[in-house]
Design a protein around this motif. Structure first.
Motif, PDB file in Angstrom:
ATOM      1  N   SER A 230      13.101  -3.937  -9.527  1.00 46.59           N
ATOM      2  CA  SER A 230      11.752  -3.483  -9.861  1.00 46.59           C
ATOM      3  C   SER A 230      10.985  -3.226  -8.579  1.00 46.59           C
ATOM      4  N   MET A 231      10.286  -2.100  -8.538  1.00 45.85           N
ATOM      5  CA  MET A 231       9.518  -1.729  -7.345  1.00 45.85           C
ATOM      6  C   MET A 231       8.147  -1.221  -7.768  1.00 45.85           C
ATOM      7  N   PRO A 232       7.049  -1.702  -7.105  1.00 43.50           N
ATOM      8  CA  PRO A 232       7.022  -2.738  -6.072  1.00 43.50           C
ATOM      9  C   PRO A 232       7.300  -4.118  -6.664  1.00 43.50           C
ATOM     10  N   TRP A 233       7.293  -5.130  -5.822  1.00 40.69           N
ATOM     11  CA  TRP A 233       7.656  -6.484  -6.242  1.00 40.69           C
ATOM     12  C   TRP A 233       6.764  -6.989  -7.363  1.00 40.69           C
ATOM     13  N   SER A 234       5.518  -6.503  -7.424  1.00 41.14           N
ATOM     14  CA  SER A 234       4.576  -6.985  -8.439  1.00 41.14           C
ATOM     15  C   SER A 234       5.014  -6.622  -9.857  1.00 41.14           C
ATOM     16  N   MET A 235       5.884  -5.613 -10.011  1.00 38.68           N
ATOM     17  CA  MET A 235       6.377  -5.236 -11.331  1.00 38.68           C
ATOM     18  C   MET A 235       7.191  -6.359 -11.980  1.00 38.68           C
ATOM     19  N   ARG A 236       7.658  -7.295 -11.172  1.00 37.00           N
ATOM     20  CA  ARG A 236       8.439  -8.413 -11.702  1.00 37.00           C
ATOM     21  C   ARG A 236       7.611  -9.315 -12.617  1.00 37.00           C
ATOM     22  N   PHE A 237       6.284  -9.262 -12.456  1.00 35.88           N
ATOM     23  CA  PHE A 237       5.415 -10.152 -13.223  1.00 35.88           C
ATOM     24  C   PHE A 237       4.872  -9.501 -14.485  1.00 35.88           C
ATOM     25  N   VAL A 238       5.277  -8.262 -14.775  1.00 35.01           N
ATOM     26  CA  VAL A 238       4.735  -7.555 -15.932  1.00 35.01           C
ATOM     27  C   VAL A 238       5.043  -8.285 -17.227  1.00 35.01           C
ATOM     28  N   ARG A 239       6.310  -8.568 -17.465  1.00 34.68           N
ATOM     29  CA  ARG A 239       6.687  -9.236 -18.713  1.00 34.68           C
ATOM     30  C   ARG A 239       6.036 -10.617 -18.831  1.00 34.68           C
ATOM     31  N   PHE A 240       5.988 -11.321 -17.703  1.00 33.51           N
ATOM     32  CA  PHE A 240       5.383 -12.653 -17.697  1.00 33.51           C
ATOM     33  C   PHE A 240       3.917 -12.579 -18.110  1.00 33.51           C
ATOM     34  N   SER A 241       3.176 -11.656 -17.522  1.00 32.98           N
ATOM     35  CA  SER A 241       1.747 -11.549 -17.815  1.00 32.98           C
ATOM     36  C   SER A 241       1.494 -11.029 -19.223  1.00 32.98           C
ATOM     37  N   GLN A 242       2.384 -10.166 -19.739  1.00 37.08           N
ATOM     38  CA  GLN A 242       2.236  -9.682 -21.111  1.00 37.08           C
ATOM     39  C   GLN A 242       2.370 -10.817 -22.119  1.00 37.08           C
ATOM     40  N   GLY A 243       3.251 -11.748 -21.827  1.00 36.78           N
ATOM     41  CA  GLY A 243       3.451 -12.880 -22.718  1.00 36.78           C
ATOM     42  C   GLY A 243       2.427 -13.970 -22.539  1.00 36.78           C
ATOM     43  N   LEU A 244       1.910 -14.102 -21.325  1.00 39.33           N
ATOM     44  CA  LEU A 244       0.994 -15.193 -21.003  1.00 39.33           C
ATOM     45  C   LEU A 244      -0.433 -14.929 -21.471  1.00 39.33           C
ATOM     46  N   PHE A 245      -0.911 -13.694 -21.285  1.00 33.79           N
ATOM     47  CA  PHE A 245      -2.317 -13.389 -21.545  1.00 33.79           C
ATOM     48  C   PHE A 245      -2.517 -12.683 -22.886  1.00 33.79           C
ATOM     49  N   PRO A 246      -3.691 -12.848 -23.498  1.00 30.99           N
ATOM     50  CA  PRO A 246      -4.029 -12.072 -24.695  1.00 30.99           C
ATOM     51  C   PRO A 246      -4.013 -10.582 -24.350  1.00 30.99           C
ATOM     52  N   ILE A 247      -3.698  -9.736 -25.311  1.00 25.14           N
ATOM     53  CA  ILE A 247      -3.558  -8.313 -25.030  1.00 25.14           C
ATOM     54  C   ILE A 247      -4.859  -7.691 -24.541  1.00 25.14           C
ATOM     55  N   TRP A 248      -6.004  -8.190 -25.044  1.00 25.62           N
ATOM     56  CA  TRP A 248      -7.284  -7.630 -24.599  1.00 25.62           C
ATOM     57  C   TRP A 248      -7.511  -7.894 -23.118  1.00 25.62           C
ATOM     58  N   PHE A 249      -7.085  -9.100 -22.668  1.00 22.61           N
ATOM     59  CA  PHE A 249      -7.249  -9.425 -21.248  1.00 22.61           C
ATOM     60  C   PHE A 249      -6.269  -8.619 -20.409  1.00 22.61           C
ATOM     61  N   TYR A 250      -5.044  -8.487 -20.904  1.00 23.11           N
ATOM     62  CA  TYR A 250      -4.036  -7.703 -20.178  1.00 23.11           C
ATOM     63  C   TYR A 250      -4.503  -6.256 -20.035  1.00 23.11           C
ATOM     64  N   ASP A 251      -5.016  -5.671 -21.122  1.00 22.28           N
ATOM     65  CA  ASP A 251      -5.518  -4.291 -21.083  1.00 22.28           C
ATOM     66  C   ASP A 251      -6.662  -4.148 -20.082  1.00 22.28           C
ATOM     67  N   TRP A 252      -7.552  -5.142 -20.083  1.00 20.97           N
ATOM     68  CA  TRP A 252      -8.675  -5.087 -19.148  1.00 20.97           C
ATOM     69  C   TRP A 252      -8.188  -5.181 -17.713  1.00 20.97           C
ATOM     70  N   PHE A 253      -7.294  -6.120 -17.451  1.00 19.50           N
ATOM     71  CA  PHE A 253      -6.824  -6.349 -16.080  1.00 19.50           C
ATOM     72  C   PHE A 253      -6.000  -5.166 -15.571  1.00 19.50           C
ATOM     73  N   VAL A 254      -4.991  -4.767 -16.355  1.00 22.91           N
ATOM     74  CA  VAL A 254      -4.101  -3.687 -15.916  1.00 22.91           C
ATOM     75  C   VAL A 254      -4.772  -2.326 -16.050  1.00 22.91           C
ATOM     76  N   GLY A 255      -5.435  -2.125 -17.181  1.00 20.74           N
ATOM     77  CA  GLY A 255      -6.017  -0.808 -17.443  1.00 20.74           C
ATOM     78  C   GLY A 255      -7.283  -0.517 -16.681  1.00 20.74           C
ATOM     79  N   ARG A 256      -8.236  -1.463 -16.715  1.00 21.04           N
ATOM     80  CA  ARG A 256      -9.535  -1.193 -16.095  1.00 21.04           C
ATOM     81  C   ARG A 256      -9.607  -1.681 -14.654  1.00 21.04           C
ATOM     82  N   LEU A 257      -9.223  -2.933 -14.423  1.00 21.00           N
ATOM     83  CA  LEU A 257      -9.369  -3.493 -13.076  1.00 21.00           C
ATOM     84  C   LEU A 257      -8.401  -2.831 -12.090  1.00 21.00           C
ATOM     85  N   ILE A 258      -7.120  -2.766 -12.455  1.00 18.59           N
ATOM     86  CA  ILE A 258      -6.131  -2.137 -11.568  1.00 18.59           C
ATOM     87  C   ILE A 258      -6.135  -0.621 -11.740  1.00 18.59           C
ATOM     88  N   GLY A 259      -6.514  -0.152 -12.920  1.00 21.83           N
ATOM     89  CA  GLY A 259      -6.646   1.287 -13.139  1.00 21.83           C
ATOM     90  C   GLY A 259      -5.391   2.002 -13.581  1.00 21.83           C
TER      91      GLY A 259
END
Length: 267
Positions: free
Chosen positions: A225-254
């Motif tokens: 997986s590239m970059p290295w941060s992609m390794r945490f995608v599945r972990f964060s999808q399972g750990l956080f509520p979808i609304w928070f994940y959408d906000w973090f990945v979609g709005r904060l990171i863009g």
């Protein structure tokens, strides 16, 4: 470890982008290279360049045509020999919201990105299993892990390819075939395929990506997986509520805005 030198390596979509760079890398390692590409002009130019480096062969092949694939595979094995390493690299993308896609675009995307790699593996895998050695590398995408607006068809094809690829790995391991499978899930790469994409996460350099993929094959790596941060995608999808994940990945990171100005590779 997978020894690449002296092996026969087949790269689909090997006449442009990271396919060309990977081809150059395997030739420098002393491999025999076979390129399958649908673009005759790019194929001819690549072959002329690569003949100065090592032993290379090229065939014009539409990988979505299964009959054509089977026939060219028979011709390849008759003229050159059995394929030791298959790199499923060819890909296609259309932008836009799902409802803006035509049936033809959906069919072509699924055939190139998901069905063709399966058919190619089905073609060459029996020989690898019989010889108890070989390697299949499937280049999917981080879009096979992350949902994203304006690339839903592409993401769908890559989710399919990613799930199939790792399932194939498990089957090969369970059956003790000696065949390795590597799944590659890169972020956007600066090959021109995703021209005008805007991203807060740095776009990957095609030369670095290509070299990392070849090294991943050599080391029998399961996932790259590239970059290295992609390794945490599945972990964060399972750990956080979808609304928070959408906000973090979609709005904060863009990430959900990256395809807004997408143009794609110029013809």
């Amino acid at each position: 470890m997978t020894k690449i030198s002296s092996k026969l390596v087949l790269i689909t979509g090997g006449a442009s982008g990271i396919g060309t760079i990977m081809g150059r890398e395997v030739l420098r390692r002393g491999s025999k290279l076979v390129i399958w590409d649908v673009n005759k002009l790019n194929l001819h130019q690549t072959l002329e360049e690569f003949k100065q480096i090592g032993e290379v062969y090229g065939y014009t092949v539409d990988i979505t045509n299964t009959v054509w694939v089977k026939e060219m595979a028979r011709q390849l094995e008759k003229e050159i020999g059995p394929v030791d390493i298959l790199i499923n690299n060819a890909g296609i993308v259309y932008g836009g919201y799902f409802h803006e896609n035509s049936s033809e675009k959906i069919d072509k995307t699924m055939k190139v990105n998901a069905i063709a790699p399966m058919q190619l593996a089905l073609t060459f895998l029996p020989g690898m299993m019989k010889r108890k050695q070989g390697h299949i590398c499937n280049i999917t995408s981080s879009a096979g892990l992350v949902s994203n607006p304006k690339m839903s068809v592409y993401a769908g094809s890559k989710w399919a390819a990613t799930g199939w690829s790792d399932s194939l790995r498990l089957e090969m391991k369970q059956l003790k075939t000696g065949v390795g499978v590597t799944t590659v899930t890169p972020y956007y790469i600066n090959t021109g395929m995703f021209d005008e994409v805007k991203s807060n996460i740095p776009i990957l350099d095609q030369f670095k990506v290509a070299r990392k993929i070849i090294r991943a094959i050599e080391s029998n790596r399961i996932y790259l997986s590239m970059p290295w941060s992609m390794r945490f995608v599945r972990f964060s999808q399972g750990l956080f509520p979808i609304w928070f994940y959408d906000w973090f990945v979609g709005r904060l990171i863009g990430v959900y805005k990256t395809m807004d100005d997408f143009k794609g590779r110029k013809k």
